[in-house]
Motif scaffolding. Structure first.
Motif, PDB file in Angstrom:
ATOM      1  N   LEU A  17      37.410 -31.008  -1.015  1.00  0.00           N
ATOM      2  CA  LEU A  17      38.222 -31.495  -2.136  1.00  0.00           C
ATOM      3  C   LEU A  17      37.442 -31.435  -3.437  1.00  0.00           C
ATOM      4  O   LEU A  17      36.234 -31.643  -3.469  1.00  0.00           O
ATOM      5  N   ARG A  18      38.155 -31.184  -4.526  1.00  0.00           N
ATOM      6  CA  ARG A  18      37.549 -31.067  -5.851  1.00  0.00           C
ATOM      7  C   ARG A  18      38.185 -32.051  -6.815  1.00  0.00           C
ATOM      8  O   ARG A  18      39.411 -32.210  -6.828  1.00  0.00           O
ATOM      9  N   ILE A  19      37.347 -32.700  -7.611  1.00  0.00           N
ATOM     10  CA  ILE A  19      37.839 -33.630  -8.628  1.00  0.00           C
ATOM     11  C   ILE A  19      38.791 -32.881  -9.556  1.00  0.00           C
ATOM     12  O   ILE A  19      38.503 -31.779 -10.000  1.00  0.00           O
ATOM     13  N   GLY A  20      39.943 -33.482  -9.794  1.00  0.00           N
ATOM     14  CA  GLY A  20      40.971 -32.880 -10.633  1.00  0.00           C
ATOM     15  C   GLY A  20      41.996 -32.067  -9.874  1.00  0.00           C
ATOM     16  O   GLY A  20      43.029 -31.693 -10.434  1.00  0.00           O
ATOM     17  N   GLN A  21      41.722 -31.785  -8.613  1.00  0.00           N
ATOM     18  CA  GLN A  21      42.659 -31.031  -7.776  1.00  0.00           C
ATOM     19  C   GLN A  21      43.957 -31.829  -7.640  1.00  0.00           C
ATOM     20  O   GLN A  21      43.938 -33.021  -7.334  1.00  0.00           O
ATOM     21  N   THR A  22      45.090 -31.184  -7.878  1.00  0.00           N
ATOM     22  CA  THR A  22      46.399 -31.847  -7.783  1.00  0.00           C
ATOM     23  C   THR A  22      47.259 -31.120  -6.771  1.00  0.00           C
ATOM     24  O   THR A  22      47.327 -29.886  -6.768  1.00  0.00           O
ATOM     25  N   VAL A 114      43.076 -35.712  -6.908  1.00  0.00           N
ATOM     26  CA  VAL A 114      41.756 -36.169  -6.466  1.00  0.00           C
ATOM     27  C   VAL A 114      40.984 -36.629  -7.701  1.00  0.00           C
ATOM     28  O   VAL A 114      40.742 -35.844  -8.621  1.00  0.00           O
ATOM     29  N   ASP A 115      40.617 -37.904  -7.720  1.00  0.00           N
ATOM     30  CA  ASP A 115      39.877 -38.483  -8.840  1.00  0.00           C
ATOM     31  C   ASP A 115      38.371 -38.457  -8.617  1.00  0.00           C
ATOM     32  O   ASP A 115      37.600 -38.344  -9.568  1.00  0.00           O
ATOM     33  N   ASN A 116      37.947 -38.607  -7.352  1.00  0.00           N
ATOM     34  CA  ASN A 116      36.513 -38.655  -7.067  1.00  0.00           C
ATOM     35  C   ASN A 116      36.277 -38.392  -5.585  1.00  0.00           C
ATOM     36  O   ASN A 116      37.130 -38.707  -4.748  1.00  0.00           O
ATOM     37  N   VAL A 117      35.121 -37.818  -5.277  1.00  0.00           N
ATOM     38  CA  VAL A 117      34.673 -37.603  -3.898  1.00  0.00           C
ATOM     39  C   VAL A 117      33.203 -37.973  -3.859  1.00  0.00           C
ATOM     40  O   VAL A 117      32.395 -37.392  -4.582  1.00  0.00           O
ATOM     41  N   VAL A 118      32.855 -38.941  -3.014  1.00  0.00           N
ATOM     42  CA  VAL A 118      31.467 -39.378  -2.878  1.00  0.00           C
ATOM     43  C   VAL A 118      31.072 -39.236  -1.410  1.00  0.00           C
ATOM     44  O   VAL A 118      31.584 -39.968  -0.551  1.00  0.00           O
ATOM     45  N   ARG A 122      26.658 -40.164   5.886  1.00  0.00           N
ATOM     46  CA  ARG A 122      27.002 -40.580   7.253  1.00  0.00           C
ATOM     47  C   ARG A 122      28.140 -39.723   7.793  1.00  0.00           C
ATOM     48  O   ARG A 122      28.975 -40.186   8.551  1.00  0.00           O
ATOM     49  N   ALA A 123      28.174 -38.467   7.357  1.00  0.00           N
ATOM     50  CA  ALA A 123      29.173 -37.487   7.779  1.00  0.00           C
ATOM     51  C   ALA A 123      30.589 -37.885   7.367  1.00  0.00           C
ATOM     52  O   ALA A 123      31.557 -37.606   8.055  1.00  0.00           O
ATOM     53  N   ARG A 124      30.670 -38.563   6.221  1.00  0.00           N
ATOM     54  CA  ARG A 124      31.975 -38.931   5.692  1.00  0.00           C
ATOM     55  C   ARG A 124      31.907 -38.974   4.170  1.00  0.00           C
ATOM     56  O   ARG A 124      30.834 -38.999   3.575  1.00  0.00           O
ATOM     57  N   GLY A 125      33.070 -38.984   3.563  1.00  0.00           N
ATOM     58  CA  GLY A 125      33.151 -39.087   2.123  1.00  0.00           C
ATOM     59  C   GLY A 125      34.233 -40.076   1.738  1.00  0.00           C
ATOM     60  O   GLY A 125      35.245 -40.208   2.433  1.00  0.00           O
TER      61      GLY A 125
END
Length: 155
Positions: A17-22, A114-118, A122-125
């Motif tokens: 996923l990418r920030i700003g993706q709609t 998508v506003d943010n992905v962190v 631990r194999a998750r976001g």
């Protein structure tokens, strides 16, 4: 389990996923009977459950519960997007905004951004999104910000 109830292939991971993706949501039309049934069980306020009384109220007619609008949004997000994502679980919903009342016959559609992905190591976001619903005329009806955990791609 019948095939139509089986989950779609979950091919989207947190790092995809990418920030700003709609992404576009499907649409859903709500009926008067559905508004009455939902409200009688989950939000039995008179302007949701009594058509005649609601006509003399501030909204000039029957309106759906905001909780019902949230439930429709969740259904659209899951059916349109989350069924392809490797979701672990939701963490929070916030900034819920009811912008216009839900009325019988309204057809809702919208977007998820998508506003943010962190990624947390631990194999998750943790993925933050904003869902927005509009009616058939393009009037903004509803918004919600959601945080959900997704799996990362297996290494």
């Amino acid at each position: 389990m019948n095939d139509s109830a089986a989950p779609r292939h979950r091919s989207v991971y947190a790092e995809d996923l990418r920030i700003g993706q709609t992404m576009e949501l499907d649409s859903y039309t709500v009926s008067e009977d559905e508004i009455l049934d939902f409200a009688s069980q989950w939000d039995p306020q008179w302007f949701h459950t009594d058509k005649q009384a609601a006509e003399s109220g501030v909204f000039g007619g029957l309106i759906g519960s905001g909780v019902h609008t949230l439930a429709i949004c969740q259904k659209l997000v899951v059916a349109s997007i989350y069924d392809r994502w490797n979701v672990i679980a939701g963490k929070s919903m916030r900034d819920i905004r009811f912008l216009r009342p839900l009325r019988p016959g309204d057809t809702l559609s919208g977007t998820l951004t998508v506003d943010n992905v962190v990624l947390d190591g631990r194999a998750r976001g943790l993925v933050t999104t904003t869902a927005e619903l509009v009616d058939a005329q393009g009037n903004r009806m509803f918004e919600v910000v959601t945080d959900a955990y997704l799996h990362c791609r297996p290494k």
